[in-house]
Design a protein around this motif. Structure first.
Motif, PDB file in Angstrom:
ATOM      1  N   GLN B 168       0.827  -1.201   0.000  1.00 54.60           N
ATOM      2  CA  GLN B 168       0.000   0.000   0.000  1.00 54.60           C
ATOM      3  C   GLN B 168       0.869   1.262   0.000  1.00 54.60           C
ATOM      4  OE1 GLN B 168      -2.578  -0.198   3.379  1.00 54.60           O
ATOM      5  NE2 GLN B 168      -4.421   0.184   2.172  1.00 54.60           N
ATOM      6  N   GLN B 169       1.881   1.241   0.848  1.00 50.95           N
ATOM      7  CA  GLN B 169       2.781   2.392   0.930  1.00 50.95           C
ATOM      8  C   GLN B 169       3.524   2.596  -0.386  1.00 50.95           C
ATOM      9  OE1 GLN B 169       5.061   2.652   4.839  1.00 50.95           O
ATOM     10  NE2 GLN B 169       4.063   0.674   5.059  1.00 50.95           N
ATOM     11  N   ILE B 170       3.905   1.477  -0.998  1.00 54.55           N
ATOM     12  CA  ILE B 170       4.604   1.573  -2.280  1.00 54.55           C
ATOM     13  C   ILE B 170       3.707   2.206  -3.343  1.00 54.55           C
ATOM     14  CG2 ILE B 170       5.483   0.209  -4.222  1.00 54.55           C
ATOM     15  CD1 ILE B 170       6.712  -1.699  -2.214  1.00 54.55           C
ATOM     16  N   ILE B 171       2.510   1.698  -3.429  1.00 60.65           N
ATOM     17  CA  ILE B 171       1.591   2.196  -4.456  1.00 60.65           C
ATOM     18  C   ILE B 171       1.232   3.659  -4.205  1.00 60.65           C
ATOM     19  CG2 ILE B 171      -0.707   1.911  -5.498  1.00 60.65           C
ATOM     20  CD1 ILE B 171       1.265  -0.264  -6.293  1.00 60.65           C
ATOM     21  N   GLU B 172       1.023   3.974  -2.945  1.00 65.94           N
ATOM     22  CA  GLU B 172       0.766   5.374  -2.602  1.00 65.94           C
ATOM     23  C   GLU B 172       1.902   6.276  -3.067  1.00 65.94           C
ATOM     24  OE1 GLU B 172       0.074   6.175   1.602  1.00 65.94           O
ATOM     25  OE2 GLU B 172      -1.728   4.911   1.457  1.00 65.94           O
ATOM     26  N   HIS B 173       3.108   5.806  -2.751  1.00 65.60           N
ATOM     27  CA  HIS B 173       4.309   6.558  -3.116  1.00 65.60           C
ATOM     28  C   HIS B 173       4.377   6.738  -4.634  1.00 65.60           C
ATOM     29  CE1 HIS B 173       8.503   7.714  -3.413  1.00 65.60           C
ATOM     30  NE2 HIS B 173       8.821   6.581  -4.025  1.00 65.60           N
ATOM     31  N   LEU B 174       4.136   5.657  -5.344  1.00 65.81           N
ATOM     32  CA  LEU B 174       4.230   5.710  -6.803  1.00 65.81           C
ATOM     33  C   LEU B 174       3.147   6.592  -7.411  1.00 65.81           C
ATOM     34  CD1 LEU B 174       5.162   1.984  -7.637  1.00 65.81           C
ATOM     35  CD2 LEU B 174       6.647   4.003  -7.777  1.00 65.81           C
ATOM     36  N   THR B 175       1.950   6.451  -6.916  1.00 62.01           N
ATOM     37  CA  THR B 175       0.869   7.264  -7.490  1.00 62.01           C
ATOM     38  C   THR B 175       1.084   8.741  -7.155  1.00 62.01           C
ATOM     39  OG1 THR B 175      -0.481   6.751  -5.543  1.00 62.01           O
ATOM     40  CG2 THR B 175      -0.886   5.449  -7.513  1.00 62.01           C
ATOM     41  N   VAL B 204      -4.524  -3.817  -3.633  1.00 64.06           N
ATOM     42  CA  VAL B 204      -4.032  -2.460  -3.402  1.00 64.06           C
ATOM     43  C   VAL B 204      -4.229  -1.604  -4.653  1.00 64.06           C
ATOM     44  CG1 VAL B 204      -1.954  -1.086  -3.016  1.00 64.06           C
ATOM     45  CG2 VAL B 204      -2.385  -3.099  -1.623  1.00 64.06           C
ATOM     46  N   MET B 205      -3.953  -2.182  -5.798  1.00 63.17           N
ATOM     47  CA  MET B 205      -4.121  -1.445  -7.057  1.00 63.17           C
ATOM     48  C   MET B 205      -5.577  -1.055  -7.237  1.00 63.17           C
ATOM     49  SD  MET B 205      -1.294  -1.003  -8.945  1.00 63.17           S
ATOM     50  CE  MET B 205      -1.577  -1.175 -10.720  1.00 63.17           C
ATOM     51  N   GLU B 206      -6.442  -2.025  -6.989  1.00 57.83           N
ATOM     52  CA  GLU B 206      -7.870  -1.739  -7.148  1.00 57.83           C
ATOM     53  C   GLU B 206      -8.330  -0.645  -6.193  1.00 57.83           C
ATOM     54  OE1 GLU B 206      -9.712  -5.551  -6.802  1.00 57.83           O
ATOM     55  OE2 GLU B 206      -8.718  -6.227  -8.660  1.00 57.83           O
ATOM     56  N   CYS B 207      -7.883  -0.762  -4.958  1.00 53.36           N
ATOM     57  CA  CYS B 207      -8.245   0.261  -3.971  1.00 53.36           C
ATOM     58  C   CYS B 207      -7.772   1.643  -4.402  1.00 53.36           C
ATOM     59  CB  CYS B 207      -7.659  -0.074  -2.613  1.00 53.36           C
ATOM     60  SG  CYS B 207      -8.461  -1.468  -1.837  1.00 53.36           S
ATOM     61  N   ALA B 208      -6.646   1.656  -5.089  1.00 50.86           N
ATOM     62  CA  ALA B 208      -6.112   2.942  -5.545  1.00 50.86           C
ATOM     63  C   ALA B 208      -6.776   3.374  -6.849  1.00 50.86           C
ATOM     64  CB  ALA B 208      -4.599   2.845  -5.718  1.00 50.86           C
ATOM     65  N   GLY B 209      -7.705   2.561  -7.315  1.00 51.23           N
ATOM     66  CA  GLY B 209      -8.404   2.907  -8.539  1.00 51.23           C
ATOM     67  C   GLY B 209      -7.555   2.731  -9.789  1.00 51.23           C
ATOM     68  N   LEU B 210      -6.574   1.847  -9.710  1.00 48.52           N
ATOM     69  CA  LEU B 210      -5.678   1.629 -10.840  1.00 48.52           C
ATOM     70  C   LEU B 210      -6.013   0.324 -11.560  1.00 48.52           C
ATOM     71  CD1 LEU B 210      -2.317   2.713  -9.207  1.00 48.52           C
ATOM     72  CD2 LEU B 210      -3.702   3.995 -10.848  1.00 48.52           C
ATOM     73  N   PHE B 211      -5.762   0.320 -12.828  1.00 47.12           N
ATOM     74  CA  PHE B 211      -6.041  -0.839 -13.663  1.00 47.12           C
ATOM     75  C   PHE B 211      -4.903  -1.858 -13.539  1.00 47.12           C
ATOM     76  CE2 PHE B 211      -5.522  -2.861 -17.900  1.00 47.12           C
ATOM     77  CZ  PHE B 211      -6.666  -3.656 -17.857  1.00 47.12           C
ATOM     78  N   VAL B 212      -5.265  -3.121 -13.299  1.00 49.90           N
ATOM     79  CA  VAL B 212      -4.248  -4.176 -13.222  1.00 49.90           C
ATOM     80  C   VAL B 212      -4.145  -4.863 -14.578  1.00 49.90           C
ATOM     81  CG1 VAL B 212      -3.580  -6.341 -12.147  1.00 49.90           C
ATOM     82  CG2 VAL B 212      -4.663  -4.566 -10.769  1.00 49.90           C
ATOM     83  N   ASN B 213      -3.055  -4.622 -15.233  1.00 56.47           N
ATOM     84  CA  ASN B 213      -2.800  -5.245 -16.528  1.00 56.47           C
ATOM     85  C   ASN B 213      -2.258  -6.654 -16.297  1.00 56.47           C
ATOM     86  OD1 ASN B 213      -1.772  -6.084 -18.972  1.00 56.47           O
ATOM     87  ND2 ASN B 213      -1.176  -4.012 -19.601  1.00 56.47           N
ATOM     88  N   GLU B 214      -3.047  -7.664 -16.667  1.00 60.39           N
ATOM     89  CA  GLU B 214      -2.672  -9.059 -16.362  1.00 60.39           C
ATOM     90  C   GLU B 214      -1.322  -9.427 -16.969  1.00 60.39           C
ATOM     91  OE1 GLU B 214      -4.160 -11.221 -14.349  1.00 60.39           O
ATOM     92  OE2 GLU B 214      -5.637  -9.674 -13.835  1.00 60.39           O
ATOM     93  N   ALA B 215      -1.046  -8.886 -18.150  1.00 60.35           N
ATOM     94  CA  ALA B 215       0.213  -9.218 -18.827  1.00 60.35           C
ATOM     95  C   ALA B 215       1.400  -8.667 -18.052  1.00 60.35           C
ATOM     96  CB  ALA B 215       0.207  -8.661 -20.237  1.00 60.35           C
TER      97      ALA B 215
END
Lengths: 347, 347
Positions: B168-175, B204-215
């Motif tokens: 979560q912290q990583i994704i927050e940081h990145l976004t 975490v990606m979903e919570c951040a509203g980000l699209f998870v690219n399966e590839a």
DNA sequence: CTGAAAGCGCTTACAG
DNA sequence: CTGAAAGCGCTTACAG
């Protein structure tokens, strides 16, 4: 609570001594009786109580492993691993310990004595800790194996890698690539290890017929907390002319130098060859991947245990042959070394 | 050979039981007598025999620490360190063990029982080893603490870092830096840890509203031997469009990706942000220095010991509160993350 | 081949 | 406050 030999004996209507004999394979027990005993032991879930056993046989069953509590733990665990293997083979176990301050050492020794450890291995001690330990252990009846750490007086056992040969291999490798202008990036200023490595470096360079530029012998810090290493690396890179290769006394130093060099705009390895020492786990993952020296850490642990045991069994050993164990080093060539850009004209 | 209580008693002309009392501070001993006894004990160089003591009190005095024998030992030593500290405070010592093959596990447990260890900590086990251990230990009366390794059934103790929060912290940081196109570089395909981390990443990606690219969910290997990681990294870098940031499930993976990206000609961190997980010793020395997550390894060892002891003392603990210990993670921002070159237009 | 005794170094009730 | 006894679980001479 746990099943005892007595219970097995009672179950079978025999004496508990017989059970002991049967289970340990000692004395003469009728095969049939033995089988019965073993089967019953298994059925009842008997496990011998090694605590009681150790007490009565008087044989100590543990070997201590002491190190300074630090983050630089990569090689420690490898030595420990080797020690565990060797100890297992002798039915011994390893009691892991560490210290943080000099004053902890006393307590560590005390606990070793209380548990009747057969011997103690020490590694990654600070120089002062080596001295404290040597002093404390003098009047104690406990063999000590120094691993890597040079003892100040001949010790029971001293196991280390052949760093001289390691440096020799590095210099050979670098000169074969065409390097002549070689600097040395060392650890702490006042450290026995640094001194030893520097002495080796000088001698190896001289043997190779290379000039040792005193200004190129820089010292940083074995620890990573201080900015000393970055400063030393920058100083090294600022020299005019710049060395074409830098031999580093440790992998972390090498990685710091690589970074500083790249940040200064150098293309590695073409514009600067860098070598490490130790082959830490992640050192091969740097970019460029670090050319370094394997120090046989795992073997160190094994040899330390074996030498310690030979101390105890008091097998006479040719003088100096036990306490001075030199383990092979091996150059690992990766990507951080390359021929220098402009090869100096051969002499 | 060693001085015993009996000898002290004989020296003083008293009973050896009195010596025991005086030395342990139990019972009522006249202060003067006690002082005499203590003084004599010291003068004679007496050390209590913990082996005998442990046997008679029946209290086990050791805690086992078992791990898979691997080169990736950085965090192991840190956990061990924490465990040693906590154990010391309870007069316990740590018996260090490892295994190489599944078949070793049986013997490890056997020796734990023979030495009457109070409990066992396990860490860095392969998934199969976890299962073998769980199976073997079922009918045994020995509490086990799982460290990091997810047990397949509720165990006595399970200590781990809050990896979800770490991600979560990583994704927050990145976004916050402006990243939207984020890939995930994971470990082994069939690994419980990989699965867990991937699940977390998705959520975490979903919570951040980000699209998870399966590839963009690629898997390499926790081990470094195979070329799997390099291949996976190259695959990741070849995507068109390329992600602007890659979250790696471990520091080694991140370092490999950094290298491959740089070798592919990318400028880091501008053209690609990379994050690690674990904060290994040398991870901060890569170039760019790795942004990663601290997993509180040292605390893990400490908590494992404490929970294990609370198991033994059988203090009633609110259900689920003991075996599920979640330790904090902490983002460490270094130089491997930066705003993406072309920030996508905000939604 | 099997049994009964003594002892390892310590602690813990139990009397005085 | 101090002493004598019993016992922890085991091994090792010593007899039979």
């Amino acid at each position: 609570m746990a099943v005892t030999q007595k219970q097995i004996a009672h179950e079978l209507g025999i004496s508990h001594q017989l059970v002991s004999f049967a289970l340990n394979g000692n004395g003469n027990v009728a095969p049939k009786t033995r089988d019965e005993i073993v089967a019953t032991a298994e059925r009842l879930g008997y496990r011998r109580n090694e605590l009681a056993r150790a007490m009565v046989t008087g044989k100590s069953s543990a070997l201590g492993f002491l190190s300074f509590e630090s983050d630089q733990s990569d090689h420690l665990m490898r030595v420990l691993s080797g020690a565990i293997d060797a100890a297992n083979e002798h039915q011994l176990f390893i009691k892991a310990m560490h210290y943080r301050e000099l004053s902890d050492i006393r307590g560590v020794l005390e606990r070793c004595l209380e548990w009747r450890v057969a011997g103690l291995m020490v590694m990654n001690l600070t120089d002062e800790a080596v001295e404290t330990l040597e002093h404390e252990v003098k009047q104690l009846d406990m063999p000590v194996a120094f691993i890597e750490n040079p003892p100040s007086h001949p010790a029971d056992v001293w196991v280390r890698s052949d760093d001289y040969h390691g440096l020799q291999q590095i210099i050979e490798h670098l000169t074969a690539l065409g390097h002549r202008e070689i600097a040395f990036f060392n650890g702490n200023a006042e450290s026995r290890l640094s001194e030893k490595r520097e002495t080796h470096f000088r001698r190896v360079m001289e043997c190779a017929g290379l000039f040792v530029n005193e200004a190129w012998l820089v010292r940083g810090s074995w620890g990573l907390e201080s900015p000393l290493n970055e400063e030393a690396a920058q100083k090294l890179l600022a020299f005019q002319p710049r060395p074409t290769a830098v031999v580093c006394s440790g992998d972390p130093l090498a990685m710091i130098l690589i970074r500083e060099a790249q940040n200064a705009g150098l293309k590695l390895p073409q514009e600067l060859s860098v070598t490490g020492f130790a082959d830490f786990y992640l050192a091969g993952l740097s970019n460029p991947a670090l050319t370094t020296v394997d120090q046989s850490f795992r073997v160190m642990g094994r040899v330390a245990v074996e030498q310690l045991l030979s101390c105890i069994s008091a097998t006479p050993v040719p003088n100096g042959q036990r306490w001075n164990q030199l383990l092979p080093t091996r150059l690992i060539v990766r990507a951080s070394t390359a021929p220098p850009l402009c090869v100096p004209t051969p002499l």
